[in-house]
Scaffold this motif. Sequence first.
Motif, PDB file in Angstrom:
ATOM      1  N   GLY A 258      11.555  12.819  -1.799  1.00 15.87           N
ATOM      2  CA  GLY A 258      10.516  12.122  -2.548  1.00 15.87           C
ATOM      3  C   GLY A 258      10.540  10.623  -2.376  1.00 15.87           C
ATOM      4  O   GLY A 258       9.556   9.938  -2.697  1.00 15.87           O
ATOM      5  N   HIS A 259      11.659  10.093  -1.885  1.00 13.97           N
ATOM      6  CA  HIS A 259      11.753   8.638  -1.710  1.00 13.97           C
ATOM      7  C   HIS A 259      10.718   8.109  -0.730  1.00 13.97           C
ATOM      8  O   HIS A 259      10.041   7.102  -1.001  1.00 13.97           O
ATOM      9  N   TRP A 260      10.573   8.765   0.423  1.00 13.15           N
ATOM     10  CA  TRP A 260       9.757   8.187   1.488  1.00 13.15           C
ATOM     11  C   TRP A 260       8.269   8.158   1.176  1.00 13.15           C
ATOM     12  O   TRP A 260       7.624   7.117   1.371  1.00 13.15           O
ATOM     13  N   PRO A 261       7.645   9.235   0.690  1.00  8.55           N
ATOM     14  CA  PRO A 261       6.227   9.097   0.344  1.00  8.55           C
ATOM     15  C   PRO A 261       5.988   8.058  -0.742  1.00  8.55           C
ATOM     16  O   PRO A 261       5.016   7.297  -0.676  1.00  8.55           O
ATOM     17  N   CYS A 262       6.875   7.997  -1.740  1.00  9.69           N
ATOM     18  CA  CYS A 262       6.701   7.004  -2.806  1.00  9.69           C
ATOM     19  C   CYS A 262       6.853   5.580  -2.270  1.00  9.69           C
ATOM     20  O   CYS A 262       6.051   4.690  -2.589  1.00  9.69           O
ATOM     21  N   ALA A 263       7.859   5.360  -1.433  1.00 15.99           N
ATOM     22  CA  ALA A 263       8.104   4.017  -0.910  1.00 15.99           C
ATOM     23  C   ALA A 263       7.015   3.577   0.055  1.00 15.99           C
ATOM     24  O   ALA A 263       6.551   2.425   0.018  1.00 15.99           O
ATOM     25  N   LEU A 264       6.576   4.481   0.929  1.00 15.12           N
ATOM     26  CA  LEU A 264       5.567   4.099   1.917  1.00 15.12           C
ATOM     27  C   LEU A 264       4.185   3.920   1.290  1.00 15.12           C
ATOM     28  O   LEU A 264       3.390   3.092   1.748  1.00 15.12           O
ATOM     29  N   ILE A 265       3.882   4.671   0.254  1.00 15.26           N
ATOM     30  CA  ILE A 265       2.645   4.422  -0.491  1.00 15.26           C
ATOM     31  C   ILE A 265       2.698   3.025  -1.109  1.00 15.26           C
ATOM     32  O   ILE A 265       1.712   2.286  -1.112  1.00 15.26           O
ATOM     33  N   THR A 266       3.863   2.632  -1.606  1.00 17.29           N
ATOM     34  CA  THR A 266       4.005   1.312  -2.223  1.00 17.29           C
ATOM     35  C   THR A 266       3.780   0.190  -1.219  1.00 17.29           C
ATOM     36  O   THR A 266       2.996  -0.733  -1.469  1.00 17.29           O
ATOM     37  N   THR A 267       4.435   0.237  -0.053  1.00 14.28           N
ATOM     38  CA  THR A 267       4.230  -0.832   0.925  1.00 14.28           C
ATOM     39  C   THR A 267       2.825  -0.790   1.508  1.00 14.28           C
ATOM     40  O   THR A 267       2.241  -1.838   1.812  1.00 14.28           O
ATOM     41  N   GLN A 268       2.262   0.409   1.641  1.00 19.99           N
ATOM     42  CA  GLN A 268       0.902   0.511   2.181  1.00 19.99           C
ATOM     43  C   GLN A 268      -0.099  -0.183   1.271  1.00 19.99           C
ATOM     44  O   GLN A 268      -1.036  -0.844   1.735  1.00 19.99           O
ATOM     45  N   ARG A 269       0.086  -0.066  -0.028  1.00 22.29           N
ATOM     46  CA  ARG A 269      -0.902  -0.602  -0.964  1.00 22.29           C
ATOM     47  C   ARG A 269      -0.654  -2.044  -1.363  1.00 22.29           C
ATOM     48  O   ARG A 269      -1.520  -2.681  -1.955  1.00 22.29           O
ATOM     49  N   LEU A 270       0.527  -2.558  -1.037  1.00 21.32           N
ATOM     50  CA  LEU A 270       0.813  -3.949  -1.377  1.00 21.32           C
ATOM     51  C   LEU A 270       0.726  -4.887  -0.179  1.00 21.32           C
ATOM     52  O   LEU A 270       0.482  -6.084  -0.357  1.00 21.32           O
ATOM     53  N   LEU A 271       0.923  -4.374   1.036  1.00 19.24           N
ATOM     54  CA  LEU A 271       1.018  -5.232   2.215  1.00 19.24           C
ATOM     55  C   LEU A 271       0.035  -4.779   3.288  1.00 19.24           C
ATOM     56  O   LEU A 271      -0.420  -3.641   3.293  1.00 19.24           O
ATOM     57  N   THR A 272      -0.278  -5.672   4.212  1.00 14.69           N
ATOM     58  CA  THR A 272      -1.186  -5.359   5.313  1.00 14.69           C
ATOM     59  C   THR A 272      -0.608  -5.863   6.630  1.00 14.69           C
ATOM     60  O   THR A 272       0.221  -6.776   6.652  1.00 14.69           O
ATOM     61  N   GLY A 273      -1.077  -5.278   7.757  1.00 16.19           N
ATOM     62  CA  GLY A 273      -0.788  -5.764   9.112  1.00 16.19           C
ATOM     63  C   GLY A 273       0.684  -5.979   9.394  1.00 16.19           C
ATOM     64  O   GLY A 273       1.543  -5.179   9.026  1.00 16.19           O
ATOM     65  N   PRO A 274       1.022  -7.108  10.060  1.00 15.51           N
ATOM     66  CA  PRO A 274       2.417  -7.396  10.397  1.00 15.51           C
ATOM     67  C   PRO A 274       3.306  -7.515   9.163  1.00 15.51           C
ATOM     68  O   PRO A 274       4.492  -7.205   9.218  1.00 15.51           O
ATOM     69  N   ASP A 275       2.755  -7.971   8.019  1.00 13.38           N
ATOM     70  CA  ASP A 275       3.544  -8.038   6.786  1.00 13.38           C
ATOM     71  C   ASP A 275       4.014  -6.648   6.370  1.00 13.38           C
ATOM     72  O   ASP A 275       5.124  -6.478   5.866  1.00 13.38           O
ATOM     73  N   ARG A 276       3.170  -5.649   6.580  1.00 15.23           N
ATOM     74  CA  ARG A 276       3.546  -4.279   6.231  1.00 15.23           C
ATOM     75  C   ARG A 276       4.713  -3.809   7.093  1.00 15.23           C
ATOM     76  O   ARG A 276       5.635  -3.154   6.604  1.00 15.23           O
ATOM     77  N   LEU A 277       4.702  -4.146   8.378  1.00 17.86           N
ATOM     78  CA  LEU A 277       5.798  -3.736   9.252  1.00 17.86           C
ATOM     79  C   LEU A 277       7.097  -4.411   8.827  1.00 17.86           C
ATOM     80  O   LEU A 277       8.152  -3.789   8.797  1.00 17.86           O
ATOM     81  N   LEU A 278       7.018  -5.715   8.457  1.00 23.13           N
ATOM     82  CA  LEU A 278       8.213  -6.394   7.980  1.00 23.13           C
ATOM     83  C   LEU A 278       8.681  -5.793   6.659  1.00 23.13           C
ATOM     84  O   LEU A 278       9.886  -5.632   6.429  1.00 23.13           O
ATOM     85  N   GLY A 279       7.736  -5.441   5.780  1.00 26.10           N
ATOM     86  CA  GLY A 279       8.105  -4.777   4.535  1.00 26.10           C
ATOM     87  C   GLY A 279       8.801  -3.455   4.783  1.00 26.10           C
ATOM     88  O   GLY A 279       9.759  -3.098   4.092  1.00 26.10           O
ATOM     89  N   ASN A 280       8.323  -2.718   5.780  1.00 26.84           N
ATOM     90  CA  ASN A 280       8.973  -1.456   6.137  1.00 26.84           C
ATOM     91  C   ASN A 280      10.368  -1.684   6.709  1.00 26.84           C
ATOM     92  O   ASN A 280      11.262  -0.853   6.538  1.00 26.84           O
ATOM     93  N   SER A 281      10.545  -2.799   7.416  1.00 24.99           N
ATOM     94  CA  SER A 281      11.881  -3.133   7.923  1.00 24.99           C
ATOM     95  C   SER A 281      12.841  -3.379   6.770  1.00 24.99           C
ATOM     96  O   SER A 281      13.998  -2.940   6.799  1.00 24.99           O
ATOM     97  N   ILE A 282      12.368  -4.098   5.752  1.00 29.08           N
ATOM     98  CA  ILE A 282      13.204  -4.347   4.575  1.00 29.08           C
ATOM     99  C   ILE A 282      13.529  -3.028   3.892  1.00 29.08           C
ATOM    100  O   ILE A 282      14.681  -2.768   3.512  1.00 29.08           O
ATOM    101  N   LEU A 283      12.516  -2.189   3.727  1.00 23.17           N
ATOM    102  CA  LEU A 283      12.697  -0.863   3.129  1.00 23.17           C
ATOM    103  C   LEU A 283      13.745  -0.056   3.896  1.00 23.17           C
ATOM    104  O   LEU A 283      14.698   0.476   3.319  1.00 23.17           O
ATOM    105  N   GLN A 284      13.586   0.059   5.220  1.00 19.18           N
ATOM    106  CA  GLN A 284      14.490   0.865   6.036  1.00 19.18           C
ATOM    107  C   GLN A 284      15.886   0.269   6.104  1.00 19.18           C
ATOM    108  O   GLN A 284      16.881   0.993   6.191  1.00 19.18           O
TER     109      GLN A 284
END
Length: 444
Positions: free
Chosen positions: A149-175
């Motif tokens: 359940g962690h991954w769908p919840c976390a990726l929905i969060t970054t998807q809705r808060l960040l866009t474009g290259p910022d989203r990829l950097l946010g995913n890097s922080i997440l991972q």
Amino acid sequence: MERLSFDSSDGRSARWKWSICGLLFLATMIMYMDRQTLSLMSKPIKTEFQLTHEQYGTLEWGFGLAFAAGAIINGLLADRVSVRWLYPLMLLGWSSAGVATVWSQQIGDALLPIVGSQHAWLGMNSESNAAGYLGLFFCRVVLGYFEAGHWPCALITTQRLLTGPDRLLGNSILQSGASVGSIITPLAVMAMRTNEESSWRQPFIVIGIVGMSWVIPWLFFIREADLKLPAESPLKKNGSRPALWTWSVLRKIIVLMSIVVAINMTWQYLRAWMPLLLQEEHKYSENFMFWFMMAFYLVADLGCLAAGGAVKWLTGERFSLNRARLLVFTVCTLLAMYTAVAANLPHGALLLYTFLLIGCGTLGLFPVYYSLAQELSTRRQGLVTGLFGATTWIITSYMQKYVGKSIDVTHSFATGLFWAGQVPLIGCLALGLLWPNDERSSKK
């Protein structure tokens, strides 16, 4: 599938958004601490319960299949219910399963009269502690289901808060929380295990209970409106909705499936088997293994953050986002493929340095994948994450079982290590050859 650009933060500042990414980082860290405690304690646990390598691999198999089921179910839930409440429920579930591992013997004693002691699919035999093994298996299954359940919840969060290259950097922080959690876990275990004969149980209790405290800041900082669903997709000029299935979408699904299965086969092999590989094949001590695993995950974390930062930097240097992601993914793939070298190296410094390069490259592949997956659908991110996650964990869980069986037969980790690092090349080729050059959508 629909692609929308929106801001649901309702006036929230950039600092707040990156603070939420920090919370996601902590959640990933907690998840990996609960997960990695078993692999770090695998040798004393195997000794106490008289487990074979195949049985240890079966524990990973059960964890993986439960993760696959949880990925689908929890992904669907994440699309339909409030992530604000679903996320802490998932964390409390996996933390409780980690704590319950301490009572595996008692859990197994309760389950054994119901399940029985003769199950070939579980690898039960007369030499092992059937009740303890069954209790361990049950705890890993529950842990896997809730961790999914962690991954769908976390990726929905970054998807809705960040866009474009910022989203990829946010995913890097997440991972990157995965590697930091894996760095901290050996320190915590060493602090609680004064010698190799002391109990392996205390780390499970402490890590599980401390992890539960994450729920408090999450509920304090997140409001319902912060993660609200986007508006309905706009209609085309002729009044119809955009086509759900197009050749472009199907190509993306093929690419994403190739990538996610390949990179997880590499990472899950390293996560589950490297502590035993270092101790049993290369004869390093338990304490040395702890320190080296910390270094391994630290370098892996740097590789993960560098991958996200590199894409952001390259897109500022007149690279398209797709070209930047492909370049970074290719470099990381080449580093992961060094398992072919490590499989043939003897005990020594060169082997250890090679493992560090492998870790750097392998974890750096993940933020690129997350960024690509988030472009497939806006309203169905939980389902997308769940389907890809389920497929991945079904395949990697069976991989773990057969890796353990192979080690029991050959008394060597070399074959599995060699092939584990070559599979990301499949994902790299798929990304370079098949991913549509849709720069408009990738900027969202």
